[in-house]
Design an enzyme around this catalytic site. Sequence first.
Site, PDB file in Angstrom:
ATOM      1  N   HIS A  40       0.825  -1.206   0.000  1.00 44.87           N
ATOM      2  CA  HIS A  40       0.000   0.000   0.000  1.00 44.87           C
ATOM      3  C   HIS A  40       0.862   1.260   0.000  1.00 44.87           C
ATOM      4  O   HIS A  40       1.640   1.488   0.929  1.00 44.87           O
ATOM      5  CB  HIS A  40      -0.887  -0.025   1.243  1.00 44.87           C
ATOM      6  CG  HIS A  40      -1.867   1.090   1.347  1.00 44.87           C
ATOM      7  ND1 HIS A  40      -1.959   1.898   2.451  1.00 44.87           N
ATOM      8  CD2 HIS A  40      -2.815   1.530   0.486  1.00 44.87           C
ATOM      9  CE1 HIS A  40      -2.930   2.775   2.287  1.00 44.87           C
ATOM     10  NE2 HIS A  40      -3.462   2.583   1.096  1.00 44.87           N
ATOM     11  N   GLU A  67       0.836  -0.279  -4.753  1.00 39.29           N
ATOM     12  CA  GLU A  67      -0.333   0.578  -4.967  1.00 39.29           C
ATOM     13  C   GLU A  67       0.087   2.024  -4.802  1.00 39.29           C
ATOM     14  O   GLU A  67       0.985   2.321  -3.997  1.00 39.29           O
ATOM     15  CB  GLU A  67      -1.427   0.205  -3.950  1.00 39.29           C
ATOM     16  CG  GLU A  67      -2.744   0.937  -4.097  1.00 39.29           C
ATOM     17  CD  GLU A  67      -2.887   2.150  -3.179  1.00 39.29           C
ATOM     18  OE1 GLU A  67      -3.960   2.788  -3.220  1.00 39.29           O
ATOM     19  OE2 GLU A  67      -1.930   2.456  -2.429  1.00 39.29           O
ATOM     20  N   ASP A  69      -1.278   6.514  -5.463  1.00 37.18           N
ATOM     21  CA  ASP A  69      -2.359   7.490  -5.591  1.00 37.18           C
ATOM     22  C   ASP A  69      -1.884   8.623  -6.493  1.00 37.18           C
ATOM     23  O   ASP A  69      -0.728   9.035  -6.418  1.00 37.18           O
ATOM     24  CB  ASP A  69      -2.721   8.075  -4.222  1.00 37.18           C
ATOM     25  CG  ASP A  69      -3.007   6.994  -3.193  1.00 37.18           C
ATOM     26  OD1 ASP A  69      -4.112   6.445  -3.218  1.00 37.18           O
ATOM     27  OD2 ASP A  69      -2.123   6.706  -2.357  1.00 37.18           O
ATOM     28  N   HIS A  82      -1.054  10.929  -1.885  1.00 36.84           N
ATOM     29  CA  HIS A  82      -2.364  10.480  -1.419  1.00 36.84           C
ATOM     30  C   HIS A  82      -3.325  11.623  -1.166  1.00 36.84           C
ATOM     31  O   HIS A  82      -4.493  11.586  -1.568  1.00 36.84           O
ATOM     32  CB  HIS A  82      -2.229   9.651  -0.145  1.00 36.84           C
ATOM     33  CG  HIS A  82      -3.541   9.200   0.411  1.00 36.84           C
ATOM     34  ND1 HIS A  82      -4.261   9.933   1.337  1.00 36.84           N
ATOM     35  CD2 HIS A  82      -4.290   8.103   0.156  1.00 36.84           C
ATOM     36  CE1 HIS A  82      -5.387   9.302   1.622  1.00 36.84           C
ATOM     37  NE2 HIS A  82      -5.428   8.185   0.917  1.00 36.84           N
ATOM     38  N   GLU A 150      -4.463   4.276  -8.098  1.00 36.91           N
ATOM     39  CA  GLU A 150      -5.721   4.895  -7.675  1.00 36.91           C
ATOM     40  C   GLU A 150      -5.795   6.345  -8.155  1.00 36.91           C
ATOM     41  O   GLU A 150      -4.901   7.151  -7.880  1.00 36.91           O
ATOM     42  CB  GLU A 150      -5.870   4.867  -6.158  1.00 36.91           C
ATOM     43  CG  GLU A 150      -7.190   5.490  -5.710  1.00 36.91           C
ATOM     44  CD  GLU A 150      -7.416   5.460  -4.214  1.00 36.91           C
ATOM     45  OE1 GLU A 150      -8.329   6.168  -3.747  1.00 36.91           O
ATOM     46  OE2 GLU A 150      -6.675   4.743  -3.504  1.00 36.91           O
TER      47      GLU A 150
END
Length: 291
Positions: A40, A67, A69, A82, A150
């Site tokens: 993450h 992962e 953002d 993020h 994301e």
Amino acid sequence: MHARVAAATTTALLGGTVLILPTSSAHAAADDRGPAVVAHRGASAYAPENTLAAVDKADDLGFGWVENDVQRTKDGVLVVLHDATLTRTTNVEEVYPGRAPWKVADFTAREISRLDAGSWFAPRYAGARVPTLSQYMNRVSRNHQKLVLEIKNPELYPGIERQMLQVLSNEGWLDPGHLRSRLIVQSFRPDSVRKVHDLRPGVKTALLGTPSIADLPEYARFADQINPSYTSISVGYVAAVHAFRGPHGNPLEVLTWTVDDADTARRVARYDVDGVITNRPDVVRRALRGY
């Protein structure tokens, strides 16, 4: 693949036909013994989140999936961060003291490149920078890793889906090999996920959150995964999601977040999830050995 749990009262739906089909399971692409383990924001328990250092730490620990953002700067550059503001993970208040509330969208990429994105985490990471998406993709490629990307706050950045796909294309990430098994694009916003699917149907997509089972037929038209918080799921919910087929004809998958301890990892594995997104991938991997 670990065994699926059957759901009794759901109807499978197929989306449009595409030429390039992603593989049927994220976890099968990573580890046939159990759910995929996705680092993450990189290995963010051990290095500052969403930095190249976090990507490298995940690689050092032996993890193929990371992962991240994505936000957009004032001058239209996609950066990996993020929050919609720069305050939590950079020294923006020191460098630009008069520019509150320090939104990403109020700063140029050059201005953001001056910020320290590592000292807040630990002194040894002083000087880490907020990477652009292009820089980030270059590092993930160098490490031969796979990516769950994301799109953050798409309502703040009109057109970010098309721009993100262009960056991925420029970096060689929309070729058949990447689309087949190395890329997932997700968002909390269904309209953003739908837009990615419409623009590039071959991309594997995911809707973040825990939508009602009644809404799954609609989401299955454009999303390959439903990715909920671990606090919101049960064995029955995961089974219901698996009973639907996504736009590429495969059963919908479930990647759950953010699982950081062994007991929770083992519990969600018993729910038959396809993957676990975690800040502590090494902890989760040890817990899932044997699944």
